[in-house]
Design a protein around this motif. Structure first.
Motif, short mmCIF file in Angstrom:
data_model
loop_
_atom_site.label_atom_id
_atom_site.label_comp_id
_atom_site.label_asym_id
_atom_site.label_seq_id
_atom_site.Cartn_x
_atom_site.Cartn_y
_atom_site.Cartn_z
N GLU A 56 -6.78 -3.61 2.19
CA GLU A 56 -6.06 -3.27 0.97
C GLU A 56 -6.97 -2.53 0.00
O GLU A 56 -8.18 -2.79 -0.03
N PRO A 57 -6.44 -1.59 -0.79
CA PRO A 57 -5.03 -1.18 -0.83
C PRO A 57 -4.62 -0.48 0.46
O PRO A 57 -5.35 0.36 0.98
N ALA A 58 -3.43 -0.83 0.96
CA ALA A 58 -2.96 -0.31 2.25
C ALA A 58 -2.18 0.99 2.02
O ALA A 58 -0.95 1.02 2.10
N LYS A 59 -2.91 2.04 1.75
CA LYS A 59 -2.26 3.34 1.55
C LYS A 59 -1.96 4.02 2.88
O LYS A 59 -1.13 4.93 2.95
N GLU A 60 -2.62 3.57 3.92
CA GLU A 60 -2.33 4.00 5.29
C GLU A 60 -2.41 2.77 6.18
O GLU A 60 -3.27 1.92 6.00
N ASN A 61 -1.48 2.67 7.13
CA ASN A 61 -1.48 1.54 8.05
C ASN A 61 -0.65 1.91 9.27
O ASN A 61 0.44 2.49 9.11
N PRO A 62 -1.13 1.62 10.47
CA PRO A 62 -0.37 1.96 11.69
C PRO A 62 1.03 1.35 11.72
O PRO A 62 1.91 1.85 12.41
N LEU A 63 1.24 0.27 10.96
CA LEU A 63 2.55 -0.37 10.94
C LEU A 63 3.58 0.44 10.17
O LEU A 63 4.79 0.32 10.42
N PHE A 64 3.14 1.24 9.22
CA PHE A 64 4.07 1.95 8.35
C PHE A 64 4.99 2.84 9.19
O PHE A 64 4.54 3.57 10.08
N GLY A 65 6.28 2.77 8.88
CA GLY A 65 7.25 3.57 9.60
C GLY A 65 7.86 2.86 10.80
O GLY A 65 8.81 3.38 11.40
N THR A 66 7.34 1.70 11.16
CA THR A 66 7.88 0.97 12.30
C THR A 66 9.24 0.39 11.94
O THR A 66 9.42 -0.20 10.87
N GLU A 67 10.21 0.57 12.82
CA GLU A 67 11.56 0.08 12.57
C GLU A 67 11.54 -1.45 12.44
O GLU A 67 10.89 -2.16 13.21
N GLY A 68 12.26 -1.94 11.45
CA GLY A 68 12.33 -3.38 11.21
C GLY A 68 11.27 -3.90 10.27
O GLY A 68 11.21 -5.11 10.01
N LEU A 69 10.44 -3.01 9.71
CA LEU A 69 9.35 -3.43 8.83
C LEU A 69 9.73 -3.23 7.36
O LEU A 69 10.25 -2.18 6.98
N ILE A 70 9.45 -4.25 6.54
CA ILE A 70 9.60 -4.17 5.09
C ILE A 70 8.24 -4.45 4.48
O ILE A 70 7.56 -5.41 4.87
N CYS A 71 7.82 -3.64 3.53
CA CYS A 71 6.49 -3.80 2.92
C CYS A 71 6.57 -3.79 1.40
O CYS A 71 7.37 -3.06 0.82
N THR A 72 5.72 -4.59 0.77
CA THR A 72 5.49 -4.53 -0.67
C THR A 72 3.98 -4.57 -0.92
O THR A 72 3.22 -5.09 -0.10
N PRO A 73 3.53 -4.01 -2.05
CA PRO A 73 2.08 -3.86 -2.30
C PRO A 73 1.43 -5.08 -2.94
O PRO A 73 0.98 -5.03 -4.08
N HIS A 74 1.38 -6.20 -2.21
CA HIS A 74 0.76 -7.43 -2.67
C HIS A 74 1.34 -7.86 -4.03
O HIS A 74 0.62 -8.03 -5.02
N LEU A 75 2.65 -8.08 -4.02
CA LEU A 75 3.38 -8.43 -5.25
C LEU A 75 3.61 -9.92 -5.41
O LEU A 75 4.28 -10.33 -6.36
N GLY A 76 3.09 -10.74 -4.50
CA GLY A 76 3.39 -12.16 -4.52
C GLY A 76 3.20 -12.82 -5.86
O GLY A 76 4.02 -13.65 -6.28
N ALA A 77 2.15 -12.46 -6.57
CA ALA A 77 1.86 -13.10 -7.86
C ALA A 77 2.25 -12.20 -9.03
O ALA A 77 1.91 -12.50 -10.17
#
Length: 528
Positions: free
Chosen positions: A260-281
């Motif tokens: 992190e920060p995950a501005k690039e990641n091999p997972l990005f664009g994979t079908e079925g994936l939802i991402c947020t930028p470490h918003l838990g807190a």
């Protein structure tokens, strides 16, 4: 006045709390590591969020630092082992953002179940693909918690309200706590096989890193959905991508990533994936809560000695501190005495409490004993780093609590294991709360453990005390108090002397004392 640095953006009320509690505070954010190294030596406390990296280099320069406070749960950005060896307390605020993080995990679970982000994007593009986004209900589904601590238990409570069945894998979850939460405790393999949804709520450690790897994912139910709002690194991202692409995993919602920060990641664009930028807190309530809590905890420690939510020493509330203070003073003195008398012979130590002492939290007392004992090996030891120094030396440390009350209303005994057997010292508190030594290596005495002292073992025979007094008097050494006890009941055996003296005895004087007929052992002691 303790001085604190707030090095990350934090609610302004935190600085007010420090000032209201008698601390001087500077708010300097956005520093480079080099800039932080230049100034950190001026501060007793450092308050951070996730941006500041407290590395060994920073800690080496932090010559006056006593406490680091993390406004939040994760302490990945703090080198705790190095901080511990430096004697710096590391605190976090594990409860300030618990509800916020748990709610985010529930929100991510809903988003996965109903494909909300994808449906939103499609609708706003004017496609109206109603038949494309077929979701699943949460009701009656099985939720598997990996980690059932503070946040995990809140998620469980919310999930039960949604009529889900909740199972949990957590080595620290007791059967009684599981019943209290209304969940079922299972093994990791059982959870993987049964869960329709899996959510992670565990810290990142050597034991949990990659807990959902390729092998684990292969054991999951086909169509499982996975949520991670805890820590990046818990999931093998490459293995998850493969499982998503194969359709074995129906969906994954990630708030955290290995890098992190995950501005690039091999997972990005994979079908079925939802991402947020470490918003838990990331809610306004949580940001205020953790800032206020860390300021209160750090000020409590710096001003009153209270220790709350510490990760590398026992907790000690401000209310407990005054009551435990005389016991910790006694424990430190006993440990210091044992360390000076036995030195490198120490192989293990047992700390026993009885009477009134047995009603107290023993962890701070043990830490105080070790801080005194380890002074024989390090000049920069305190209650934080003493247990780590003891562990490094391979010492076996045991705690024993006795319900009985013996000759004293309260007693602390420190028994040290050596090649020559077990030797112990014991002390109590007098009515005024003043620590008092009452036994040393089997000899009953009554002595304060303060200032400079002499410990002498001699044959119990007439004239010895006079010869000792003459020798010390000729060396201009003034005796403050004199404590004598026999090791054997009958005359002629060994006796032990503890003398408080006005200043430290130099080596030539010690040599002269050693030459007195009947002397078997002489040690100069110092209780700073």
């Amino acid at each position: 006045m303790p001085k604190v640095l707030i090095s990350d953006k934090m609610n302004p009320k935190a600085a007010d709390i420090f000032r209201d509690n008698g601390c001087e505070v500077d708010v300097i954010t956005g520093q480079t590591p080099e800039e932080l190294k230049e100034i950190i030596g001026n501060y007793d406390g450092l308050a951070v969020r996730s941006a500041t990296k407290v590395t060994p280099e920073i800690l080496e320069a932090a010559t006056n630092l006593k406490v680091i406070g993390r406004a939040g749960i994760g302490v990945d950005n703090i080198d705790i082992p190095t901080a511990s060896t430096k004697g710096v307390v590391v605190m976090n605020t594990p409860f300030g953002n618990s509800i916020t993080t748990a709610e985010h995990a529930i929100a991510m679970m809903f988003a996965l179940a109903r494909q909300l982000p994808q449906a939103d994007a499609s609708t706003q593009e004017g496609k109206w693909e109603k038949s494309k986004f077929m979701g699943v209900e949460l009701t009656s589904k099985t939720l598997g918690l990996i980690g059932a601590g503070n946040i995990g238990s809140i998620v469980a409570e919310r999930a039960l309200g949604l009529k889900m069945k909740v199972i949990a894998y957590d080595p620290f979850l007791t059967p009684e706590r599981a019943v209290e939460l209304g969940i079922e405790k299972v093994t990791l393999d059982e959870l993987l096989e049964r869960a329709d949804f899996i959510t992670l709520h565990t810290p990142l450690t050597d034991q949990t890193r990659g807990i959902l790897n390729a092998e684990a994912l292969a054991k999951t139910k086909k169509g499982v959905r996975i949520i991670n709002c805890a820590r990046g690194g818990l999931i093998d991202e490459a293995a998850l991508k493969e499982a998503l692409e194969s359709g074995h995993v129906a969906g994954a919602a990630l708030d955290v990533f290995a890098e992190e920060p995950a501005k690039e990641n091999p997972l990005f664009g994979t079908e079925g994936l939802i991402c947020t930028p470490h918003l838990g807190a990331s809610t306004s309530e949580a940001q205020v809560n953790v800032a206020l809590q860390v300021a209160e905890q750090m000020a409590d420690y710096l001003v009153k000695g209270g220790v709350t939510n510490a990760l590398n020493m026992p907790s000690l509330s401000a209310e407990q501190a005054p009551k435990l203070k005389p016991y910790m003073e006694l424990a430190t003195g006993l440990g210091t005495l044992a360390g000076q008398l036995l030195g490198d012979k120490v192989q293990g130590v047992s700390i026993e409490v009885e009477g009134a002492a047995a009603e107290l939290d023993q962890k701070p007392i043990t830490a105080a004993v070790l801080s005194g004992l380890m002074r024989a090996y390090s000049s920069t030891v305190n209650m934080v780093n003493a247990p780590f120094l003891a562990k490094d030396r391979g010492l076996d440390v045991r705690e024993v609590r006795h319900d009985r009350e013996g000759d004293y209303h309260t007693l602390v005994r420190v028994s040290v294991t050596t090649d020559e057997g077990v030797k112990s010292v014991a002390g109590t508190l007098f009515g005024n709360g003043r620590p008092r030594l009452v036994e040393i290596f089997g000899v009953t005495v009554e002595a304060d453990l303060t200032g400079d002292m002499l410990y002498i073992v001699n044959r119990d025979e007439p004239g010895f005390i006079g010869r000792l007094g003459t020798t010390l008097g000729e060396a201009n050494v003034n005796i403050g108090t004199f404590h004598l006890g026999r090791r054997d009941a009958a005359p002629g055996g060994d006796a032990a002397l503890l003398l408080s003296i006005d200043n430290r005895v130099e080596e030539p004087v010690l040599w002269n004392v050693c030459q007195i007929p009947g002397v078997k052992e002489v040690k100069a002691l110092s209780f700073g």
